[in-house]
Motif scaffolding. Structure first.
Motif, mmCIF file in Angstrom:
data_model
loop_
_atom_site.group_PDB
_atom_site.id
_atom_site.type_symbol
_atom_site.label_atom_id
_atom_site.label_comp_id
_atom_site.label_asym_id
_atom_site.label_seq_id
_atom_site.Cartn_x
_atom_site.Cartn_y
_atom_site.Cartn_z
ATOM 1 N N GLU A 108 23.595 75.309 45.088
ATOM 2 C CA GLU A 108 22.325 74.835 44.524
ATOM 3 C C GLU A 108 22.089 73.380 44.904
ATOM 4 O O GLU A 108 20.975 72.990 45.226
ATOM 5 N N ARG A 109 23.123 72.587 44.855
ATOM 6 C CA ARG A 109 22.999 71.168 45.229
ATOM 7 C C ARG A 109 22.626 71.046 46.697
ATOM 8 O O ARG A 109 21.757 70.248 47.059
ATOM 9 N N ALA A 110 23.246 71.848 47.535
ATOM 10 C CA ALA A 110 22.930 71.831 48.960
ATOM 11 C C ALA A 110 21.485 72.258 49.194
ATOM 12 O O ALA A 110 20.781 71.673 50.025
ATOM 13 N N ALA A 111 21.023 73.245 48.442
ATOM 14 C CA ALA A 111 19.644 73.710 48.588
ATOM 15 C C ALA A 111 18.655 72.621 48.159
ATOM 16 O O ALA A 111 17.631 72.408 48.817
ATOM 17 N N ARG A 112 18.951 71.927 47.057
ATOM 18 C CA ARG A 112 18.080 70.831 46.616
ATOM 19 C C ARG A 112 18.042 69.719 47.657
ATOM 20 O O ARG A 112 16.976 69.167 47.952
ATOM 21 N N ARG A 113 19.190 69.399 48.218
ATOM 22 C CA ARG A 113 19.244 68.361 49.242
ATOM 23 C C ARG A 113 18.404 68.759 50.448
ATOM 24 O O ARG A 113 17.673 67.948 51.007
ATOM 25 N N ARG B 263 10.640 65.180 52.885
ATOM 26 C CA ARG B 263 10.478 63.909 53.604
ATOM 27 C C ARG B 263 9.858 64.141 54.967
ATOM 28 O O ARG B 263 9.028 63.356 55.421
ATOM 29 N N LEU B 264 10.245 65.226 55.607
ATOM 30 C CA LEU B 264 9.731 65.515 56.935
ATOM 31 C C LEU B 264 8.248 65.905 56.901
ATOM 32 O O LEU B 264 7.504 65.571 57.816
ATOM 33 N N ARG B 265 7.809 66.610 55.876
ATOM 34 C CA ARG B 265 6.415 67.052 55.829
ATOM 35 C C ARG B 265 5.515 66.072 55.092
ATOM 36 O O ARG B 265 4.315 66.220 55.081
ATOM 37 N N LEU C 38 8.160 68.327 45.574
ATOM 38 C CA LEU C 38 7.629 69.676 45.528
ATOM 39 C C LEU C 38 6.314 69.770 46.295
ATOM 40 O O LEU C 38 5.535 68.821 46.331
ATOM 41 N N SER C 39 6.077 70.927 46.862
ATOM 42 C CA SER C 39 4.790 71.181 47.509
ATOM 43 C C SER C 39 3.737 71.376 46.421
ATOM 44 O O SER C 39 4.065 71.561 45.236
ATOM 45 N N ALA C 40 2.480 71.383 46.808
ATOM 46 C CA ALA C 40 1.404 71.599 45.842
ATOM 47 C C ALA C 40 1.564 72.952 45.149
ATOM 48 O O ALA C 40 1.365 73.060 43.933
ATOM 49 N N GLU C 41 1.956 73.959 45.894
ATOM 50 C CA GLU C 41 2.148 75.289 45.313
ATOM 51 C C GLU C 41 3.292 75.285 44.303
ATOM 52 O O GLU C 41 3.203 75.904 43.237
#
Length: 84
Positions: free
Chosen positions: A15-20, A27-29, A68-71
């Protein structure tokens, strides 16, 4: 000198890896600023529910809000409504 806790590697905590990874992708988008935070500056977590007594978000939702994205933000806002 020890910090009093054992460090958990990302290999042990997927889960931590997924959050990272989500933070990295955000940051990229770029950061979505179209949906304002539900924070009302009453920041205290309720021990029983694990939710902020001000905005009704859990700690993960609070921490991840900026990336988070808008969705995803709309989904969190819908979840907050169901918690009321």
């Amino acid at each position: 000198m020890s910090k009093g806790y054992a460090a958990v590697s990302e290999n042990q905590d997927p889960e931590r890896a997924a959050r990272r990874e989500r933070r990295k992708q955000a940051r990229l988008r770029g950061i979505d600023r179209t949906i304002p935070s539900p924070c009302i500056s009453v920041c205290q977590l309720d021990d029983a529910s694990g939710l902020c007594i001000g905005c009704l978000r859990n700690v993960d939702e609070i921490r991840d809000w900026p990336i988070l994205s808008a969705e995803e933000k709309q989904s969190v806002l819908a979840e907050i409504e169901s918690r009321k």
